[in-house]
Design an enzyme around this catalytic site. Structure first.
Site, short mmCIF file in Angstrom:
data_model
loop_
_atom_site.label_atom_id
_atom_site.label_comp_id
_atom_site.label_asym_id
_atom_site.label_seq_id
_atom_site.Cartn_x
_atom_site.Cartn_y
_atom_site.Cartn_z
N SER A 102 -2.33 -0.42 0.11
CA SER A 102 -3.53 0.30 0.54
C SER A 102 -4.31 0.80 -0.70
O SER A 102 -4.58 0.02 -1.60
CB SER A 102 -3.12 1.44 1.47
OG SER A 102 -4.24 2.02 2.07
N ASP A 136 -3.12 -5.59 10.76
CA ASP A 136 -3.80 -4.53 9.98
C ASP A 136 -5.31 -4.69 10.18
O ASP A 136 -5.89 -5.68 9.76
CB ASP A 136 -3.42 -4.68 8.50
CG ASP A 136 -4.01 -3.58 7.63
OD1 ASP A 136 -4.84 -2.79 8.11
OD2 ASP A 136 -3.64 -3.53 6.44
N HIS A 185 -1.76 -1.25 9.74
CA HIS A 185 -1.84 -0.98 8.31
C HIS A 185 -0.53 -0.40 7.76
O HIS A 185 -0.15 -0.67 6.63
CB HIS A 185 -3.00 -0.01 8.06
CG HIS A 185 -3.29 0.24 6.62
ND1 HIS A 185 -3.62 -0.76 5.74
CD2 HIS A 185 -3.30 1.39 5.90
CE1 HIS A 185 -3.82 -0.24 4.54
NE2 HIS A 185 -3.63 1.05 4.60
N ASP A 186 0.13 0.40 8.58
CA ASP A 186 1.39 1.02 8.17
C ASP A 186 2.49 0.01 7.86
O ASP A 186 3.52 0.39 7.28
CB ASP A 186 1.90 1.96 9.27
CG ASP A 186 1.53 3.41 8.99
OD1 ASP A 186 0.92 3.67 7.95
OD2 ASP A 186 1.86 4.27 9.84
#
Lengths: 201, 382
Positions: free
Chosen positions: B157, B322, B355-356
């Site tokens: 990220s 994501d 995204h995690d």
């Protein structure tokens, strides 16, 4: 890493230090082999299940879908673009062939010959879709959706104004035989073609 | 809390603070005459100092990437899935460095630090720092540790953006860059989400234009709301559905406005636990660093030319679900690297966590990550 017979042929055609793009590079065996001779480039592969092998072999692998073409690469940016044993699984082989000719100065395409006599016998006499060592899946589950014969492929090249610079047609057990030399489309199991865009000059 | 430390954990760790007194000129035009960086390290630096790996953290991350601070700590460091003996970033082979970024709130100089000029905490007067500023401060830390070249700079990220910026800004100071779930710059939608988060914080009556500490209060509602919004963007619809679905806390609809669905309860929990451990001014600053990130700006907005600066080899990884920084954004990075003829490997990992996913123990992801780090270790004979 062991090379398949078509990969051995391809390797023999590629000079030291060339810049190559290997479409459908699998576990990276061919590129790994070529890199030992100073060849550089990338492998493209849609399935990342063997990426660990590629990475351990020092191969730069890029996950990508060949059905979307090669738009990320500039015209004539590689000496050779290789497509081995993958053409038959592509949605639009004609489109990809044009992309290969655009991105590569030369293209190398290897494919299983559907005109091989055993395929013909299975279909003609058995009345069933052929299943073989090279094409092991049943018709309903095969990823090989665009099978062609050597004659079909040569016709496609001619239609796209691609000149055949070299070709090698082999049978898995004997590599080469009198039968293959006389009737390649009947006795050849695997074909490998070296092609180049025909220039007007 | 661990009953015993797992064998593949770096174990009990404690941070060290480094004081850096080389002035740092920031992109905003201001200069920090000196600053502190709080750092955790795992593994041993080898004799020729070639086995160092820098871990860059994301928006709400810190220097505590792996192991435990005490036997009472409920959870290990934020990237314990990837860092430890025998893990993808193998601490038996690498010397791993992770710091709290400048502007942070976990011990490095930031809005909560006392401003030497005023004797009071900086608060909102702390200069906005950029990803490039972070890279400069991390390079100063590397100098302090005697590390001339990182074996790899790694991040997910916003951390991935730092890893990319490193390769562009200081090409000779890293052998590899590993850029996970990142983007070459934020999209309008990404900035829009950040602006909603900032508005939530700034419109909290307890915010006091950022001077909440002077008023002995905290913008709890605003920061909590920002975190709730963030959390929604970190997860995928599928992951949320799988975890919470439409499950009700009490089993029946109450026809009221209290927490009824489990997802509401989860978001409120994330919100309150975050408010207790994170500073609102740092949150604002981090979102700005994200918004401003655009390394191609210095190169006529030409990403290919930007990537042409890179000397390091790259691994780029994205995750299918994501939507905050989708695979398409990672492919922009990869395609520019390809156009520049750089050494790059790219994997798009099938994952439903959104995204995690970059923090999760996804077998295919960790397998690819570990193979790559194994190659890195082989190169430096670690």
């Amino acid at each position: 890493m062991k090379l398949r017979i078509d990969q051995q042929i391809i390797s023999d055609w590629i000079p030291d230090g060339a810049r190559v793009l290997d479409l459908g590079c699998g576990n990276g065996a061919l590129l790994n082999h070529l890199q030992q001779r100073g060849v550089t480039g990338y492998g493209l592969e849609i399935d990342n299940s063997r990426f660990a092998e590629c990475i351990e072999a020092g191969v730069n692998v890029i996950q990508s879908d060949l059905d979307e073409g090669l738009s990320q690469f500039a015209d004539q940016s590689f000496d050779y673009v290789i497509l081995s044993q993958t053409l038959q699984a592509i949605k639009r082989p004609d489109f990809l062939l044009r992309e290969i000719a655009r991105v590569g100065k030369k293209g190398i395409i290897g494919f299983p010959n559907f005109g091989y006599w055993q395929c013909r016998v299975q279909l003609a006499l058995g009345g069933r879709m052929p299943v073989s060592k090279t094409l092991p899946n049943a018709w309903y589950e095969t990823p090989n959706i665009h099978l062609c014969t050597i004659q079909d492929f040569e016709r496609l090249c001619a239609d796209h104004r691609l000149t055949v610079l070299n070709h090698s047609i082999v049978n898995h057990e004997h590599k080469d035989s009198l039968g293959i030399r006389l009737l390649p489309n009947l006795f050849g199991q695997t074909a490998v073609y070296l092609v180049q865009q025909h220039t007007a000059s | 809390m661990p009953d015993s430390i797992p064998a593949d954990s770096v174990g009990l760790v404690s941070p060290t603070t480094y004081h850096i007194d080389t002035p740092l000129q920031l992109d905003c035009g201001r200069t920090l005459s000196s600053y502190d960086l709080i750092v955790e390290t795992y593994g041993e630096l080898n004799a020729d100092k070639s086995n160092a790996v820098l871990i860059c953290h994301a928006l709400s991350g810190d220097h505590h990437a792996a192991g435990y601070h005490s036997m009472d700590e409920r959870k290990p460091g934020w990237w314990d899935t990837a860092i430890g003996p025998g893990k993808a970033i193998d601490t038996n082979r690498f010397f791993v460095v992770c710091l709290n970024n400048l502007g942070g709130c976990k011990g490095s100089t930031g809005p909560m630090t006392i401003n030497p000029d005023t004797g009071k905490a900086y608060g909102p007067d702390f200069p906005i720092v950029t990803v490039e500023d972070w890279v400069r401060s991390q390079a100063a830390l590397a100098d302090k540790l005697g590390i001339a070249q990182w074996a790899a700079v790694v991040g997910g990220s916003l951390g991935g953006m730092q890893a990319l910026q490193w390769a562009i800004s200081l090409p000779h100071r890293l052998r590899h860059t590993i850029i996970i779930a990142a983007a070459p710059k934020l999209s309008a939608q990404n900035i829009a989400f950040n602006e909603v988060a900032r508005t939530a914080i700034k419109s909290d009556p307890d915010f006091h234009d950022g001077h909440y500490m002077a008023h002995n209060t905290l913008p709890k509602q605003g920061l909590g709301l920002a975190r709730m919004l963030g959390h929604i963007t970190y997860l995928s619809d599928e992951a949320m559905g799988e975890k919470f679905g439409r499950e009700l806390r009490s089993g029946a609809i109450q026809y009221g406005y209290d927490v009824e669905f489990q997802i509401e309860s989860y978001l409120r929990y994330q919100s309150t636990s975050f408010v207790g451990r994170f500073d609102a001014n740092t949150y604002l600053l981090m979102t700005k660093a994200l918004d401003y990130f655009d390394p191609a700006k210095k190169f006529n907005d030409d990403l290919n030319q930007t990537m042409a600066q890179i000397e390091a080899k790259s691994l780029v990884v994205s995750f299918t679900s994501d939507w905050r920084f989708s695979p398409m954004r990672s492919r922009e990075i990869v395609n520019a690297m390809l156009a520049a003829g750089k050494s790059v490997t790219y994997a798009e990992v099938e994952a439903h966590q959104g995204h995690d996913a970059f923090l999760m123990p996804i077998p295919r992801y960790l397998e690819i990550f570990a193979s790559y780090m194994n190659q890195v270790a082989g190169e430096i004979k670690a």
